[in-house]
Design a protein around this motif. Structure first.
Motif, PDB file in Angstrom:
ATOM      1  N   VAL A 129       8.657 -12.742 -11.535  1.00 26.71           N
ATOM      2  CA  VAL A 129       7.327 -12.151 -11.689  1.00 26.71           C
ATOM      3  C   VAL A 129       6.763 -11.742 -10.332  1.00 26.71           C
ATOM      4  CG1 VAL A 129       4.958 -12.590 -12.433  1.00 26.71           C
ATOM      5  CG2 VAL A 129       6.884 -13.374 -13.836  1.00 26.71           C
ATOM      6  N   ARG A 130       6.947 -12.593  -9.326  1.00 29.03           N
ATOM      7  CA  ARG A 130       6.451 -12.243  -7.990  1.00 29.03           C
ATOM      8  C   ARG A 130       7.174 -11.012  -7.449  1.00 29.03           C
ATOM      9  NH1 ARG A 130       7.302 -16.725  -5.675  1.00 29.03           N
ATOM     10  NH2 ARG A 130       9.283 -16.191  -4.683  1.00 29.03           N
ATOM     11  N   ASP A 131       8.487 -10.928  -7.664  1.00 35.61           N
ATOM     12  CA  ASP A 131       9.238  -9.753  -7.207  1.00 35.61           C
ATOM     13  C   ASP A 131       8.720  -8.485  -7.876  1.00 35.61           C
ATOM     14  OD1 ASP A 131      10.769 -11.371  -5.602  1.00 35.61           O
ATOM     15  OD2 ASP A 131      12.526 -11.374  -6.922  1.00 35.61           O
ATOM     16  N   LEU A 132       8.423  -8.573  -9.171  1.00 41.45           N
ATOM     17  CA  LEU A 132       7.875  -7.422  -9.880  1.00 41.45           C
ATOM     18  C   LEU A 132       6.514  -7.038  -9.307  1.00 41.45           C
ATOM     19  CD1 LEU A 132       7.708  -5.347 -12.169  1.00 41.45           C
ATOM     20  CD2 LEU A 132       6.836  -7.175 -13.648  1.00 41.45           C
ATOM     21  N   ALA A 133       5.640  -8.015  -9.086  1.00 45.05           N
ATOM     22  CA  ALA A 133       4.314  -7.735  -8.548  1.00 45.05           C
ATOM     23  C   ALA A 133       4.408  -7.097  -7.168  1.00 45.05           C
ATOM     24  CB  ALA A 133       3.491  -9.024  -8.487  1.00 45.05           C
ATOM     25  N   GLN A 134       5.318  -7.586  -6.345  1.00 40.62           N
ATOM     26  CA  GLN A 134       5.488  -7.003  -5.010  1.00 40.62           C
ATOM     27  C   GLN A 134       5.983  -5.569  -5.097  1.00 40.62           C
ATOM     28  OE1 GLN A 134       8.077 -10.023  -3.315  1.00 40.62           O
ATOM     29  NE2 GLN A 134       6.366 -11.025  -2.275  1.00 40.62           N
ATOM     30  N   ALA A 135       6.912  -5.306  -6.006  1.00 38.03           N
ATOM     31  CA  ALA A 135       7.418  -3.943  -6.167  1.00 38.03           C
ATOM     32  C   ALA A 135       6.310  -3.018  -6.670  1.00 38.03           C
ATOM     33  CB  ALA A 135       8.604  -3.942  -7.131  1.00 38.03           C
ATOM     34  N   MET A 136       5.474  -3.509  -7.575  1.00 37.82           N
ATOM     35  CA  MET A 136       4.332  -2.712  -8.047  1.00 37.82           C
ATOM     36  C   MET A 136       3.372  -2.424  -6.905  1.00 37.82           C
ATOM     37  SD  MET A 136       3.623  -4.673 -11.684  1.00 37.82           S
ATOM     38  CE  MET A 136       2.048  -3.849 -11.977  1.00 37.82           C
ATOM     39  N   ALA A 137       3.103  -3.425  -6.085  1.00 41.91           N
ATOM     40  CA  ALA A 137       2.188  -3.242  -4.960  1.00 41.91           C
ATOM     41  C   ALA A 137       2.737  -2.230  -3.963  1.00 41.91           C
ATOM     42  CB  ALA A 137       1.935  -4.585  -4.278  1.00 41.91           C
ATOM     43  N   GLN A 138       4.023  -2.303  -3.686  1.00 41.65           N
ATOM     44  CA  GLN A 138       4.633  -1.354  -2.759  1.00 41.65           C
ATOM     45  C   GLN A 138       4.546   0.073  -3.294  1.00 41.65           C
ATOM     46  OE1 GLN A 138       8.519  -3.088  -2.357  1.00 41.65           O
ATOM     47  NE2 GLN A 138       7.813  -4.704  -0.961  1.00 41.65           N
ATOM     48  N   HIS A 139       4.785   0.214  -4.588  1.00 48.26           N
ATOM     49  CA  HIS A 139       4.692   1.543  -5.197  1.00 48.26           C
ATOM     50  C   HIS A 139       3.266   2.081  -5.104  1.00 48.26           C
ATOM     51  CE1 HIS A 139       5.540   4.839  -7.959  1.00 48.26           C
ATOM     52  NE2 HIS A 139       4.465   4.493  -8.653  1.00 48.26           N
ATOM     53  N   LEU A 140       2.302   1.239  -5.412  1.00 49.34           N
ATOM     54  CA  LEU A 140       0.905   1.666  -5.324  1.00 49.34           C
ATOM     55  C   LEU A 140       0.525   2.045  -3.899  1.00 49.34           C
ATOM     56  CD1 LEU A 140      -0.691  -0.977  -7.699  1.00 49.34           C
ATOM     57  CD2 LEU A 140      -0.944   1.501  -7.958  1.00 49.34           C
ATOM     58  N   ALA A 141       0.968   1.262  -2.926  1.00 49.15           N
ATOM     59  CA  ALA A 141       0.642   1.547  -1.526  1.00 49.15           C
ATOM     60  C   ALA A 141       1.258   2.867  -1.075  1.00 49.15           C
ATOM     61  CB  ALA A 141       1.120   0.404  -0.643  1.00 49.15           C
ATOM     62  N   GLN A 142       2.412   3.209  -1.606  1.00 51.04           N
ATOM     63  CA  GLN A 142       3.028   4.487  -1.275  1.00 51.04           C
ATOM     64  C   GLN A 142       2.297   5.648  -1.938  1.00 51.04           C
ATOM     65  OE1 GLN A 142       7.049   3.849  -2.584  1.00 51.04           O
ATOM     66  NE2 GLN A 142       7.580   2.542  -0.839  1.00 51.04           N
ATOM     67  N   GLN A 143       1.867   5.443  -3.182  1.00 51.01           N
ATOM     68  CA  GLN A 143       1.196   6.506  -3.922  1.00 51.01           C
ATOM     69  C   GLN A 143      -0.238   6.729  -3.452  1.00 51.01           C
ATOM     70  OE1 GLN A 143       2.691   8.475  -6.442  1.00 51.01           O
ATOM     71  NE2 GLN A 143       4.476   7.520  -5.484  1.00 51.01           N
ATOM     72  N   HIS A 144      -0.876   5.684  -2.931  1.00 52.33           N
ATOM     73  CA  HIS A 144      -2.284   5.765  -2.510  1.00 52.33           C
ATOM     74  C   HIS A 144      -2.401   5.217  -1.080  1.00 52.33           C
ATOM     75  CE1 HIS A 144      -3.279   6.514  -6.748  1.00 52.33           C
ATOM     76  NE2 HIS A 144      -2.518   5.471  -7.044  1.00 52.33           N
TER      77      HIS A 144
END
Length: 305
Positions: A189-204
């Motif tokens: 779950v933490r790995d998924l959350a980190q990947a989501m955060a990285q994607h968001l930081a790249q998009q915004h």
């Protein structure tokens, strides 16, 4: 003395002032937790708690408590938890209080517990989280940036077939939470959350960052997903915070994130019950929308390709 079903709670020093700025007493805190129990307890049920206690009110030193006190009555449920996820040794266990009924909530308030922080997993499956959480705090006084960040997190969750739930923390920021089926351990779950955060930081990239160092954030909102780990906690919905005015962590409808007047401390023990009477609990159905993270991860990987 106060009776709640089979249980009796002996109340003491109810006139003691806990929030001097607002004239809120220990008795007022007890009354609040008694009244809000029908909404709070379902969110607390079977979650090991960390208790934030202020026996003499918020103007005096408080402390955090994880280990259940020996003098707590036998009817208060608890759960022993290993200090680390892969350990089951008894000598490393901590006996955490569980708040599974109104009487326990009132008893804890009488012990000077102002804030309850709960695990992201529930007994007996403590290594299997049922919530994924983003913790968003402002980089400066503009709360609008936090509201916008919460909207961006929620939008990604929806794209990934997660159902987002937002909440003011009663402190400075917002939590955005997605319910999960308890199929995977915290690492996944933490790995998924980190990947989501990285994607968001790249998009915004102008608004959001995963940079932990404050001096490198450049005014952007930090996407904090560090709570998605075994033994970490988050403030429970409808818990009071140890701050002037007795603000309350308040679940929101998602469209409230568009309200420019939204204040992270705007709801407090003097007005939250009226809100609940009018709107009910926006998180009441949260467990019904739990999903497995396997499909979420595949959807995110496809999005990032």
């Amino acid at each position: 003395m106060a009776r709640f079903g089979r249980y009796t709670v002996e109340l003491s020093n109810t006139d003691k002032v806990f929030f001097p700025d607002a004239g809120i007493s220990k008795g007022d805190l007890i009354d609040y937790y008694s009244a809000v129990a029908e909404w709070l307890v379902p969110h607390a049920k079977d979650r090991p708690l960390t208790l934030h206690r202020f026996p003499d009110g918020i103007d005096q030193d408080g402390f955090y408590q994880q280990q259940r006190s020996d003098y707590f009555p036998d009817w208060i449920q608890s759960r022993k938890t290993a200090r680390v996820e892969d350990s089951h040794e008894d000598e490393k266990a901590v006996d955490h209080v569980l708040c599974n009924n109104q009487a326990t909530l009132v008893y804890l308030a009488n012990q000077g517990v102002i804030t309850l922080h709960g695990w992201l997993s529930r007994a007996p499956r403590l290594t299997r989280p049922d919530r994924l959480i983003f913790d968003l705090d402002p980089a400066h006084k503009d709360f609008g940036t936090v509201r916008r960040a919460a909207r961006q997190v929620a939008a990604l969750m929806q794209q990934l077939n997660l159902t987002p739930y937002a909440m003011t923390t009663g402190s400075r920021g917002l939590h955005v939470v997605a319910p999960l089926r308890r199929g995977q351990q915290f690492d996944a779950v933490r790995d998924l959350a980190q990947a989501m955060a990285q994607h968001l930081a790249q998009q915004h990239s102008d608004d959001l960052t995963v940079e932990q160092r404050k001096d490198k954030r450049q005014g952007r909102i930090y996407l904090d997903v560090m709570r998605n780990a075994y033994g970490q906690t988050a403030v429970l919905p409808y818990a009071v915070r140890a701050k002037p005015g007795a603000p309350v962590a308040t679940p929101l409808d998602l469209d409230e994130l568009d309200d420019s007047g939204l204040d992270p401390q705007g709801w407090h023990i003097k007005n939250i019950l009226r809100r609940l009477g009018q709107k009910g609990d926006p998180w009441a159905d949260i467990r019904r929308h739990a999903v497995s993270i396997e499909g979420v991860r595949k959807a995110l990987d496809k999005m990032r390709d």
